[in-house]
Each structure stands twice: as structure tokens, then as C-alpha cells.
Design a protein around this motif. Structure first.
Motif, short mmCIF file in Angstrom:
data_model
loop_
_atom_site.label_atom_id
_atom_site.label_comp_id
_atom_site.label_asym_id
_atom_site.label_seq_id
_atom_site.Cartn_x
_atom_site.Cartn_y
_atom_site.Cartn_z
N PHE A 169 9.45 -6.08 -1.65
CA PHE A 169 8.48 -5.89 -0.58
C PHE A 169 7.18 -5.24 -1.08
N GLY A 170 7.05 -5.17 -2.39
CA GLY A 170 5.83 -4.65 -2.96
C GLY A 170 5.68 -3.15 -2.91
N VAL A 171 6.78 -2.43 -2.72
CA VAL A 171 6.72 -0.97 -2.69
C VAL A 171 6.34 -0.47 -4.08
N PRO A 172 5.31 0.33 -4.22
CA PRO A 172 4.88 0.79 -5.54
C PRO A 172 5.63 2.02 -6.05
N SER A 173 6.22 2.78 -5.11
CA SER A 173 6.83 4.05 -5.49
C SER A 173 8.00 4.35 -4.57
N ALA A 174 9.15 4.67 -5.17
CA ALA A 174 10.34 4.99 -4.37
C ALA A 174 11.31 5.79 -5.24
N LEU A 175 12.16 6.54 -4.55
CA LEU A 175 13.21 7.30 -5.23
C LEU A 175 14.51 7.09 -4.46
N VAL A 176 15.54 6.66 -5.17
CA VAL A 176 16.85 6.40 -4.57
C VAL A 176 17.85 7.35 -5.19
N MET B 119 0.84 -1.19 0.00
CA MET B 119 0.00 0.00 0.00
C MET B 119 0.88 1.25 0.00
N SER B 120 0.54 2.20 -0.84
CA SER B 120 1.37 3.39 -0.96
C SER B 120 0.93 4.48 0.01
N SER B 121 1.83 5.44 0.21
CA SER B 121 1.56 6.60 1.04
C SER B 121 1.85 7.84 0.22
N SER B 122 1.10 8.89 0.46
CA SER B 122 1.35 10.13 -0.28
C SER B 122 2.55 10.89 0.27
N VAL B 123 2.98 10.53 1.48
CA VAL B 123 4.14 11.16 2.10
C VAL B 123 5.26 10.13 2.22
N PRO B 124 6.44 10.40 1.70
CA PRO B 124 7.49 9.38 1.73
C PRO B 124 8.14 9.24 3.10
N PHE B 125 8.58 8.02 3.38
CA PHE B 125 9.52 7.81 4.48
C PHE B 125 10.90 8.08 3.91
N ILE B 126 11.64 9.00 4.51
CA ILE B 126 12.95 9.40 3.98
C ILE B 126 14.05 8.93 4.92
N HIS B 127 15.02 8.24 4.35
CA HIS B 127 16.16 7.72 5.13
C HIS B 127 17.45 8.17 4.46
N CYS B 128 18.33 8.81 5.22
CA CYS B 128 19.60 9.31 4.69
C CYS B 128 20.77 8.67 5.44
N PHE B 129 21.85 8.42 4.72
CA PHE B 129 23.07 7.89 5.33
C PHE B 129 24.25 8.21 4.42
N GLN B 130 25.44 8.13 4.98
CA GLN B 130 26.67 8.40 4.23
C GLN B 130 27.31 7.07 3.85
N ALA B 131 27.60 6.87 2.57
CA ALA B 131 28.27 5.65 2.11
C ALA B 131 28.89 5.93 0.75
N MET B 132 29.92 5.16 0.41
CA MET B 132 30.57 5.28 -0.89
C MET B 132 31.00 6.72 -1.17
N THR B 133 31.42 7.43 -0.13
CA THR B 133 31.93 8.81 -0.16
C THR B 133 30.85 9.85 -0.48
N VAL B 134 29.58 9.46 -0.51
CA VAL B 134 28.52 10.40 -0.87
C VAL B 134 27.36 10.30 0.13
N MET B 135 26.49 11.30 0.09
CA MET B 135 25.25 11.23 0.85
C MET B 135 24.24 10.41 0.06
N CYS B 136 23.63 9.47 0.73
CA CYS B 136 22.64 8.59 0.11
C CYS B 136 21.26 8.87 0.70
N GLU B 137 20.26 8.96 -0.15
CA GLU B 137 18.90 9.21 0.30
C GLU B 137 17.94 8.22 -0.35
N VAL B 138 17.08 7.67 0.49
CA VAL B 138 16.05 6.74 0.01
C VAL B 138 14.69 7.30 0.42
N GLN B 139 13.80 7.47 -0.55
CA GLN B 139 12.43 7.87 -0.28
C GLN B 139 11.51 6.71 -0.64
N ILE B 140 10.75 6.26 0.34
CA ILE B 140 9.86 5.11 0.14
C ILE B 140 8.42 5.54 0.41
#
Length: 293
Positions: free
Chosen positions: A163-170, A1-22
Motif C-alpha cells: 500500500f506504499g507505506v514508507p515507514s512502519a514497525l511491527v 504519504m507518511s505521517s510523523s505520528v503513527p497509527f497504532i493497532h494492537c491485538f492478541q494473537a499467537m499467544t502474544v500481544m501484537c502491535e503494528v505502528q503505521i
């Protein structure tokens, strides 16, 4: 089931800032944690700059010409081989050979350095056979710096899909891939930076179910004894009229390889499903290569 508001997770890896929006109501936090864990695992395994990485201990310090590969590494090398062939050798993971040489002999000038290792580099220096990597020369060294971050982005999308996520941005340091579109059906709007004013966007690209990467030579450099070179290493250098190249492709790995190669030869023939945007040395935007003719 999707949400109109993303869960946002940020971390540092591979010398860059990484962001995942689910965009998912359930389990988003755990999915994001799995993506971070997998990204760190890939970084540890394939880090050219770490003496303890699998890449260095097993591949670059190999004891024989044939190296058995696990399933994941065979897949990585297989995909990379296709990208090398598709870019006519401009995308070259054996660039680690020149980097290793310069670590040992920093006094070498650029031309002499390339001449001394050219027979140990390129697609002819390695091949795959029966789940193994075959490399005839010990001086051939692999650097997956232009591969693994993009591979991690693609795996992040695969994890979300599982996991059946319908929408995400990495977004890992500007290597971006969208799963689906926004919950309202619109595309994600991705800004591409001005190469001369890096805190300013120059244009934006709508992104849905695709990847976008940008390669540019203004952020990092590589030092030879006689000159400073772009971090995009090539014996013939990068094209002087190209400041950056943004590529839209089905996967981040394909987009990253092509954007790197296009900074060297912007007239490279592209697959039909790939889009490209060039920024030239006057900050003009192009979707064809007439500006380099």
C-alpha cells in the motif's frame, strides 16, 4: 504519504500481544486490520496445538508420504528447509515429533524420549519435491511455533509495502521488523529486556529496514518425566552460559531461526549481513563468542 505520528493497532494473537505502528496519512486503519486478519489466518492454518489446523489435519495426520502443498505452504517449507541447513539442523521444525510423543507418553524421561524418535526427526526426515512435502515416516510431526509468528511479521511488512507505506514497525511478542526508518530519518530504538528482570530493559538496538528477534530460555519450559527443559528443545540442551540471544537480520523469519539455534550453539557461523548480541549468565553483553570458549 507518511505521517510523523503513527497509527497504532494492537491485538492478541499467537499467544502474544501484537502491535503494528503505521506512519501513513491514508488508509492506515484498513491496512492494520488487514494485517490482523492475515495474522489470525496464519495462526489458524499452522497452529500445532489445534486439532483443526491445516498443519495438523493435512500434514501431521497425513495419509501418505507425499502431501501436496499450496503455494504459501510450499514457500514456508522451502524457506524453513534453507534455515534448517543454514543452522546445521539446530533449527528443526520436526521438533513436533518429540512434543507429540510426550503428549502420548508423559511418563518418558528426556533421554529415552529423544532416543525413541531420533530417526524420525531432523532434515533427513523430510524433503520437498514438485510442489509437495515428502515425509517417509508417519511419526514425523511438524511444529511451526518457531516459524509462523515470524512469518506473520514479515507478511505484515509486505502488506504495508503493497500500500506504499514508507515507514512502519511491527512487533509480535518481541519479534520485530521495521519498514524503513522513522519519518525524521532516524532508526527505531528497540529495547531488549533483562533476562533476570523482565520488566527492565538491558540495552537497546537501532533498527531500520531490518528485523530483530530475541530467543531466551527463561520464559517458558517443557516438561519431561525426569526434568523440566527449556521450551527451546534440543537433545543436547541449550548452552549454559547463554541467557538470551538477539539477532538482527533482513527478515524476522531468518532472525528467529538463527536466534533459536544460537541458544544451543552460540558459535554457529552466521551470514555476513546478520548481527548478534548475547547476554551471558552474568548479564554481560557480548557481540562475539569469546565468552563461551
Amino acid at each position: 504519504m507518511s505521517s510523523s505520528v503513527p497509527f497504532i493497532h494492537c491485538f492478541q494473537a499467537m499467544t502474544v500481544m501484537c502491535e503494528v505502528q503505521i506512519f501513513a496519512n491514508n488508509n492506515a486503519k484498513n491496512i492494520a486490520a488487514m494485517i490482523e486478519s492475515n495474522t489470525r489466518r496464519l495462526e489458524d492454518k499452522y497452529n500445532f496445538h489445534s486439532s483443526t489446523s491445516w498443519l495438523n489435519q493435512t500434514v501431521n495426520q497425513r495419509k501418505s508420504s507425499q502431501v501436496p502443498l499450496d503455494e504459501e505452504s510450499y514457500t514456508v517449507f522451502e524457506v524453513v528447509k534453507r534455515l534448517v541447513e543454514g543452522t546445521q539442523g539446530l533449527f528443526d521444525p520436526t521438533i513436533g515429533t518429540i512434543k507429540s510423543l510426550m503428549k502420548r507418553q508423559p511418563e518418558m524421561v528426556q533421554k529415552a524420549a529423544y532416543e525413541s524418535v531420533k530417526e524420525f526427526m531432523g532434515s533427513q526426515a523430510w524433503h520437498l519435491s514438485e510442489q509437495s512435502l515428502v515425509v517417509k515416516e508417519t511419526k514425523t510431526q511438524f511444529d511451526f511455533g518457531g516459524v509462523i509468528k515470524e512469518f506473520a511479521v514479515d507478511q505484515a511488512i509486505t502488506i504495508a509495502q503493497s500500500f506504499g507505506v514508507p515507514s512502519a514497525l511491527v512487533n509480535f511478542g518481541g519479534d520485530i521488523r521495521a519498514l524503513g526508518s522513522k519519518p525524521d530519518g532516524s532508526a527505531f530504538n528497540i529495547a531488549v529486556r533483562n533476562p533476570k528482570e523482565r520488566n527492565e530493559p538491558l540495552f537497546s538496538v537501532p533498527l531500520a529496514n531490518a528485523a530483530l528477534t530475541t530467543s531466551a530460555h527463561y520464559e517458558r519450559s517443557f516438561q519431561f518425566a525426569d526434568k523440566q527443559s527449556s521450551h527451546i528443545l534440543s537433545q543436547h540442551g541449550i548452552h549454559p552460559k547463554v541467557l538470551s540471544v538477539s539477532v538482527l537480520a533482513p527478515t524476522a523469519l531468518e532472525a528467529g531461526a538463527l536466534s533459536t539455534a544460537l541458544t544451543i550453539n552460540p558459535q554457529l557461523t552466521l551470514p555476513q549481513e546478520v548481527g548478534v548480541v548475547f547476554i551471558d549468565d552474568h548479564l554481560s553483553i557480548h557481540q562475539d563468542t569469546e565468552f563461551v570458549a
